[in-house]
Design an enzyme around this catalytic site. Structure first.
Site, mmCIF file in Angstrom:
data_model
loop_
_atom_site.group_PDB
_atom_site.id
_atom_site.type_symbol
_atom_site.label_atom_id
_atom_site.label_comp_id
_atom_site.label_asym_id
_atom_site.label_seq_id
_atom_site.Cartn_x
_atom_site.Cartn_y
_atom_site.Cartn_z
ATOM 1 N N ARG A 36 83.546 40.604 57.386
ATOM 2 C CA ARG A 36 83.178 41.882 57.944
ATOM 3 C C ARG A 36 81.984 42.479 57.209
ATOM 4 O O ARG A 36 81.367 43.407 57.680
ATOM 5 C CB ARG A 36 84.339 42.863 57.844
ATOM 6 C CG ARG A 36 85.511 42.481 58.762
ATOM 7 C CD ARG A 36 86.584 43.528 58.831
ATOM 8 N NE ARG A 36 87.760 43.390 58.046
ATOM 9 C CZ ARG A 36 88.698 42.460 58.107
ATOM 10 N NH1 ARG A 36 88.578 41.483 58.884
ATOM 11 N NH2 ARG A 36 89.751 42.449 57.390
ATOM 12 N N GLY A 37 81.698 41.967 56.055
ATOM 13 C CA GLY A 37 80.692 42.577 55.197
ATOM 14 C C GLY A 37 79.296 42.668 55.769
ATOM 15 O O GLY A 37 78.543 43.574 55.435
ATOM 16 N N ASP A 92 76.515 39.579 53.617
ATOM 17 C CA ASP A 92 76.242 40.787 52.850
ATOM 18 C C ASP A 92 75.800 40.464 51.426
ATOM 19 O O ASP A 92 74.829 41.020 50.931
ATOM 20 C CB ASP A 92 77.450 41.726 52.840
ATOM 21 C CG ASP A 92 78.754 41.052 52.399
ATOM 22 O OD1 ASP A 92 78.753 39.825 52.146
ATOM 23 O OD2 ASP A 92 79.776 41.755 52.315
ATOM 24 N N ASP A 95 77.604 35.553 46.041
ATOM 25 C CA ASP A 95 78.203 35.653 44.723
ATOM 26 C C ASP A 95 78.202 34.245 44.110
ATOM 27 O O ASP A 95 77.192 33.792 43.599
ATOM 28 C CB ASP A 95 79.615 36.242 44.861
ATOM 29 C CG ASP A 95 80.268 36.614 43.544
ATOM 30 O OD1 ASP A 95 79.684 36.353 42.473
ATOM 31 O OD2 ASP A 95 81.382 37.162 43.567
ATOM 32 N N THR A 96 79.286 33.522 44.210
ATOM 33 C CA THR A 96 79.309 32.142 43.700
ATOM 34 C C THR A 96 78.503 31.211 44.598
ATOM 35 O O THR A 96 78.040 30.168 44.155
ATOM 36 C CB THR A 96 80.751 31.608 43.617
ATOM 37 O OG1 THR A 96 81.322 31.604 44.929
ATOM 38 C CG2 THR A 96 81.587 32.442 42.659
ATOM 39 N N GLY A 97 78.380 31.583 45.878
ATOM 40 C CA GLY A 97 77.659 30.766 46.840
ATOM 41 C C GLY A 97 78.553 29.839 47.633
ATOM 42 O O GLY A 97 78.105 29.204 48.588
ATOM 43 N N THR A 99 80.891 30.384 49.844
ATOM 44 C CA THR A 99 81.033 30.717 51.262
ATOM 45 C C THR A 99 79.835 30.234 52.067
ATOM 46 O O THR A 99 79.983 29.496 53.041
ATOM 47 C CB THR A 99 81.228 32.231 51.451
ATOM 48 O OG1 THR A 99 82.395 32.642 50.736
ATOM 49 C CG2 THR A 99 81.373 32.583 52.928
ATOM 50 N N LYS A 123 73.540 37.577 43.703
ATOM 51 C CA LYS A 123 73.820 37.612 42.270
ATOM 52 C C LYS A 123 73.579 36.208 41.719
ATOM 53 O O LYS A 123 74.519 35.419 41.567
ATOM 54 C CB LYS A 123 75.260 38.057 42.011
ATOM 55 C CG LYS A 123 75.554 39.461 42.472
ATOM 56 C CD LYS A 123 76.836 40.007 41.875
ATOM 57 C CE LYS A 123 78.042 39.600 42.654
ATOM 58 N NZ LYS A 123 79.276 40.269 42.184
ATOM 59 N N ASP A 151 83.073 45.889 50.408
ATOM 60 C CA ASP A 151 84.288 46.673 50.222
ATOM 61 C C ASP A 151 85.020 46.330 48.936
ATOM 62 O O ASP A 151 84.705 45.354 48.263
ATOM 63 C CB ASP A 151 85.242 46.408 51.391
ATOM 64 C CG ASP A 151 85.848 45.018 51.310
ATOM 65 O OD1 ASP A 151 87.074 44.931 51.123
ATOM 66 O OD2 ASP A 151 85.114 44.023 51.431
#
Length: 193
Positions: A36-37, A92, A95-97, A99, A123, A151
């Protein structure tokens, strides 16, 4: 506040202009958002892409609480047959990548004409896997970020972008300064969002 609404708007305008230029001859352009981000970001971005295009979504989960995991689950797949399409995968935050890496690999197996990645935030120091981010809003340090679609336990997506040293810090900030966030959120929406 990490970024002002004006800074976000300016960067989204720039990304939209670049995508418009890069795909000016594309016959089939698809913006594919990860739910949803990405909803706020993709909605703002598509208004700045001045050419024919379509939009679709996937629902993907890779978080356990506030921590990203290496396990990526597809909860709802996109509806568009992307074979032969120019696809921009939109998220959105990277982070770790895991996904984006996993979804990108899956999409490449579906034979799009091209596949690029667009993220509002990145990041880089948290990356566990490598892949190209073709369109990037902002690169940030390892902050826990909430707002503009991001979120914490499904709350805070509608706020301006805020960060803290960790989930507890962000939750504390929302509890203490909730009315300030509500006031800022009202000014954000009064800008025509």
């Amino acid at each position: 506040m990490l970024f002002t609404p004006e800074e976000i708007e300016q960067r989204v305008n720039q990304l939209g202009a670049q995508i418009t230029q890069d795909y000016k001859t594309s016959e089939k352009l698809l913006l594919l958002g990860l739910l949803r981000g990405s909803v706020m970001f993709i909605t703002d971005l598509m208004r700045k892409v001045h050419r024919p295009m379509t939009m679709d979504f996937m629902s993907v989960s890779s978080y356990s609480g506030s921590e990203s995991t290496a396990f990526v689950r597809i909860e709802a797949d996109h509806k568009t047959n992307i074979a032969g399409w120019d696809v921009i995968l939109i998220d959105d935050i990277v982070d770790t990548g895991y996904t984006i890496y996993t979804v990108r690999k899956l999409l490449l197996d579906r034979r799009p004409k091209s596949l690029r990645v667009c993220a509002m935030l990145d990041k880089p120091e948290r990356h566990k896997v490598d892949f190209p981010i073709d369109y990037l809003g902002f690169s940030i340090p390892d902050y826990f970020v909430v707002g503009y679609g991001l979120d914490i336990d499904e709350k805070g997506r509608n706020f301006a972008v805020h960060c803290g040293s960790g989930p507890g810090k962000v939750q504390e900030e929302f509890a203490v300064k909730g009315e300030q966030h509500a006031d800022h959120n009202r000014s954000w929406h009064s800008m025509g969002r």
